[in-house]
Structure formats: C-alpha cells, structure tokens
Motif scaffolding. Structure first.
Motif, short mmCIF file in Angstrom:
data_model
loop_
_atom_site.label_atom_id
_atom_site.label_comp_id
_atom_site.label_asym_id
_atom_site.label_seq_id
_atom_site.Cartn_x
_atom_site.Cartn_y
_atom_site.Cartn_z
N GLN A 114 15.94 19.60 -33.89
CA GLN A 114 16.78 20.41 -33.00
C GLN A 114 15.91 21.12 -31.97
O GLN A 114 14.78 21.51 -32.26
N TYR A 115 16.44 21.26 -30.76
CA TYR A 115 15.79 22.09 -29.75
C TYR A 115 16.88 22.88 -29.03
O TYR A 115 17.74 22.30 -28.37
N ARG A 116 16.86 24.19 -29.20
CA ARG A 116 17.85 25.08 -28.59
C ARG A 116 19.29 24.60 -28.83
O ARG A 116 20.12 24.58 -27.91
N GLY A 117 19.54 24.19 -30.04
CA GLY A 117 20.89 23.78 -30.40
C GLY A 117 21.25 22.36 -30.07
O GLY A 117 22.36 21.91 -30.35
N HIS A 118 20.31 21.61 -29.47
CA HIS A 118 20.57 20.21 -29.13
C HIS A 118 19.82 19.31 -30.11
O HIS A 118 18.60 19.41 -30.25
N ALA A 119 20.54 18.43 -30.79
CA ALA A 119 19.92 17.51 -31.73
C ALA A 119 19.16 16.42 -30.97
O ALA A 119 19.55 16.02 -29.86
N MET A 120 18.08 15.95 -31.57
CA MET A 120 17.22 14.95 -30.94
C MET A 120 16.87 13.85 -31.94
O MET A 120 16.89 14.07 -33.15
N MET A 121 16.52 12.69 -31.40
CA MET A 121 15.90 11.66 -32.23
C MET A 121 14.58 12.20 -32.78
O MET A 121 13.91 13.00 -32.10
N PRO A 122 14.18 11.77 -33.97
CA PRO A 122 12.90 12.23 -34.51
C PRO A 122 11.71 11.62 -33.76
O PRO A 122 11.90 10.76 -32.89
N PHE A 123 10.53 12.10 -34.07
CA PHE A 123 9.25 11.57 -33.58
C PHE A 123 8.96 11.89 -32.12
O PHE A 123 8.11 11.27 -31.51
N HIS A 124 9.65 12.85 -31.52
CA HIS A 124 9.49 13.09 -30.09
C HIS A 124 8.24 13.91 -29.74
O HIS A 124 7.76 13.85 -28.61
N SER A 125 7.74 14.72 -30.64
CA SER A 125 6.55 15.54 -30.41
C SER A 125 6.67 16.42 -29.16
O SER A 125 5.65 16.82 -28.59
N GLU A 126 7.88 16.68 -28.71
CA GLU A 126 8.15 17.49 -27.53
C GLU A 126 7.46 16.96 -26.27
O GLU A 126 7.13 17.70 -25.36
N MET A 127 7.28 15.63 -26.19
CA MET A 127 6.61 15.03 -25.04
C MET A 127 7.62 14.40 -24.09
O MET A 127 8.71 13.99 -24.50
N LEU A 161 18.96 13.58 -24.50
CA LEU A 161 18.49 13.69 -23.11
C LEU A 161 18.51 15.13 -22.63
O LEU A 161 17.59 15.57 -21.91
N ARG A 162 19.53 15.87 -22.99
CA ARG A 162 19.61 17.27 -22.57
C ARG A 162 18.48 18.08 -23.21
O ARG A 162 17.88 18.94 -22.56
N ALA A 163 18.17 17.79 -24.46
CA ALA A 163 17.08 18.49 -25.13
C ALA A 163 15.74 18.17 -24.46
O ALA A 163 14.91 19.06 -24.23
N CYS A 164 15.53 16.89 -24.13
CA CYS A 164 14.29 16.49 -23.46
C CYS A 164 14.11 17.23 -22.13
O CYS A 164 13.01 17.67 -21.79
N ALA A 165 15.21 17.35 -21.38
CA ALA A 165 15.14 18.05 -20.10
C ALA A 165 14.86 19.54 -20.31
O ALA A 165 14.08 20.15 -19.56
N LEU A 166 15.48 20.14 -21.32
CA LEU A 166 15.22 21.55 -21.60
C LEU A 166 13.76 21.79 -21.95
O LEU A 166 13.16 22.78 -21.54
N ILE A 167 13.18 20.86 -22.68
CA ILE A 167 11.79 21.02 -23.11
C ILE A 167 10.83 20.87 -21.94
O ILE A 167 9.90 21.66 -21.77
N ASN A 168 11.05 19.85 -21.10
CA ASN A 168 9.98 19.46 -20.17
C ASN A 168 10.34 19.33 -18.70
O ASN A 168 9.43 19.20 -17.88
N GLN A 169 11.61 19.36 -18.31
CA GLN A 169 11.89 19.20 -16.89
C GLN A 169 11.62 20.51 -16.16
O GLN A 169 12.14 21.56 -16.52
N LEU A 170 10.80 20.43 -15.13
CA LEU A 170 10.41 21.60 -14.36
C LEU A 170 11.49 21.97 -13.33
O LEU A 170 12.40 21.18 -13.07
N ASP A 171 11.35 23.13 -12.74
CA ASP A 171 12.35 23.60 -11.78
C ASP A 171 12.49 22.66 -10.59
O ASP A 171 13.57 22.55 -10.00
N ASN A 172 11.39 21.96 -10.22
CA ASN A 172 11.47 21.06 -9.06
C ASN A 172 12.00 19.68 -9.43
O ASN A 172 12.15 18.82 -8.56
N GLY A 173 12.28 19.44 -10.71
CA GLY A 173 12.82 18.16 -11.14
C GLY A 173 11.84 17.25 -11.83
O GLY A 173 12.24 16.35 -12.58
N LEU A 174 10.53 17.44 -11.59
CA LEU A 174 9.53 16.64 -12.28
C LEU A 174 9.49 17.02 -13.76
O LEU A 174 9.97 18.07 -14.16
N TYR A 175 8.87 16.16 -14.56
CA TYR A 175 8.67 16.43 -15.97
C TYR A 175 7.21 16.79 -16.24
O TYR A 175 6.31 16.09 -15.78
N GLN A 176 7.00 17.88 -16.97
CA GLN A 176 5.67 18.17 -17.45
C GLN A 176 5.37 17.27 -18.65
O GLN A 176 6.27 16.70 -19.26
#
Length: 298
Positions: A114-127, A161-176
C-alpha cells in the motif's frame, strides 16, 4: 553510413530479429519484449523472425512453475499475452497462457503493498520502473477476464498507476528515480511512459480513474518532449543535457508516444516531428550484429 541506416528500417529490423528474442532462460521483461517483436514480425510474414512453433518452445517452460518474485519477471509475462493472441489455433496453449497471466496478476491481491491508501503490485521498491513492471500485466488481465471478473483487474491497474505517480511523479510531470533519488533518470521515465501507455491502450476509458491516469501520462510526455535533443534522443538524466544521449530511454519514450497516438490518447500532429527525430536517433545507433551505442548499463 548513419544517413543510409536512418532510411533503411527493414535491414535494421532484420538484424535485430537475428539476435534478440531467440531465447529466454529465465522469464524477464528484456527478452520478453524481444519475443513480442518476434511474434509481431512473424504475423507480418517477415521470414527473418522465428516461426511460431519455435517461439512456443521458448514460451512454454514459463507457463508453469513458481510465481514471480520480482518486477522484471512479472513484466516478462507480457510475452505470454502476445503468444496467446497470435497462436489462435492452439486452444490448450492459449488457455495455459491466459491462466498464467491471471495467476501473476493475482499477486496484486495476495501480496500487494500500500502507498497512501492505494494498493500496488508487489516488488516495486518504490522505483519509477514499477509503472511498467506492474501496471501492464494488470491491464492485460482485465482485457482477458473483464466479462467474467468485472472491473477488479482494471481497478487494480488504476490503483497501481496512481500509487506510482504519487511516489515518483514530480510537479513538472517527469518521474524521479525513487524517493531516495530525485534524479529524472532516462530509463525510469521511459519505463513510466511505456507502462502507462500500454495500460491506457488496454483499459476501458469508462473505468474510474482512467482520466486521471491519462492526464498524468500526457503531462509527462509533454514535459519529456521539451528535453528531446537535436539528434532526437533523450538523455541518461532527462533534464541534464550534459549527460549522454541514452538509447533505450529514447526507444521507450518514442514507443509510448506511438502507442498513445494509436489509441487516441495523443494527437498525431502534435508529436509527428518528435517521432521522426526519435526514429532517426534510434536507427543510426544500431550496428550489424545487434550492437547498440550508448545504452544505460544493466
């Protein structure tokens, strides 16, 4: 020679088909995507590609056995989707591929995080690459089981997908790269763009959250376009032009744009020049024997 290769797409494709997608000892996304290309070119009657019988021999060992323990192996099952769609006369093989895909997608429910209430596939390592490693297999499962299972896989894909964006999408749209590294890694952005485009191409626009995912994808693409260099490439660090022009991020970002155009998410005329430049940048850097120039290590 560079200019000649830029216009000789057929020869470059034939060279790649002769090298890549011809084996897969362990299932992972890298050989799997090349196997997808082999299937696609066999459907196009390209004699340089492997026969469907030969491709089936590569795929069959991965239809059974233990479920994946990492994102690369999860994404490798994309090849099974192409295999079942292009081997229409082999009903048993199709059923086995479908069941395996659903079993892998079900990891979302049995081993999810889980990330901020959004379920995710396992093994993502927040990358950032988790968009691709976990998203498309859920969207594929939805396309296979929508009539029987309802929207559960579609909702899972959107949640991931929403969790991935919450974790890593920057304000300008790029992904860290990850919360541990705010660098806009080229491949990381390629994975995010390609994964999102594949999901958008498979999911119904009617599923809740689709428009939000679409908006985030378009925002990323429009920011990426600003960083395409004069050769048509994207760089190892997207917003650092002093870093080298990296081959695979260029391929993934351009492919994501093409998929977006094909499925009406992006407008062709807005990105025509971007694609022309990226194609040139790609073809000029593939040498005979499958050697490729300026590829991110690993």
């Amino acid at each position: 020679d560079f200019q000649k290769r830029s216009s000789d797409i057929g020869s470059v494709i034939d060279q790649l088909l002769g090298v890549y997608g011809r084996s897969m000892k362990n299932i992972s996304y890298i050989p799997a995507l090349a196997i997808v290309a082999q299937y696609q070119h066999r459907d196009l009657e390209n004699e340089k590609s492997l026969t469907k019988a030969a491709l089936k021999k590569i795929i069959e060992p991965h239809v059974q056995g233990p479920l994946p323990k990492n994102g690369s192996a999860v994404a490798g099952h994309i090849a099974l989707f192409t295999a079942m769609n292009t081997t229409t006369l082999d009903g048993e093989f199709q059923r086995d591929c479908k069941q395996r895909i659903l079993d892998v997608a079900d990891l979302f429910f049995s081993e999810q995080s889980q990330y901020r209430g959004h379920a995710m596939m396992p093994f993502h390592s927040e990358m950032s690459d988790a968009v691709f490693m976990g998203g498309p297999i859920l969207a594929i499962a939805d396309s296979l089981a929508r009539e029987d299972e309802g929207p559960k896989y579609a909702e899972a894909a959107i949640s991931h997908l929403r969790a991935c964006a919450l974790i890593n999408q920057l304000d300008n749209g790029l992904y860290q790269h990850s919360p541990l590294d705010p660098t806009a890694w080229g491949r990381g952005n390629g994975f995010a763009a390609l994964g999102a485009s594949m999901c958008l191409s498979l999911l119904s626009p009617e599923v809740a959250g689709y428009e939000q995912v679409k908006h985030k994808f378009i925002r990323q693409i429009n920011e990426l376009v600003k960083h395409q260099d004069a050769t048509g490439s994207w760089h190892q660090v997207v917003d650092h032009p002093e870093s080298y022009p990296e081959f695979t991020s260029t391929c993934m970002i351009a492919s994501a744009i093409l998929i977006g155009i094909e499925y009406g998410v992006l407008q062709r005329d807005d990105y025509r020049h971007v694609i022309v430049q990226a194609k040139s940048a790609t073809l000029r850097r593939i040498a005979p024997g499958g050697f490729i120039n300026d590829v991110c290590t690993g």
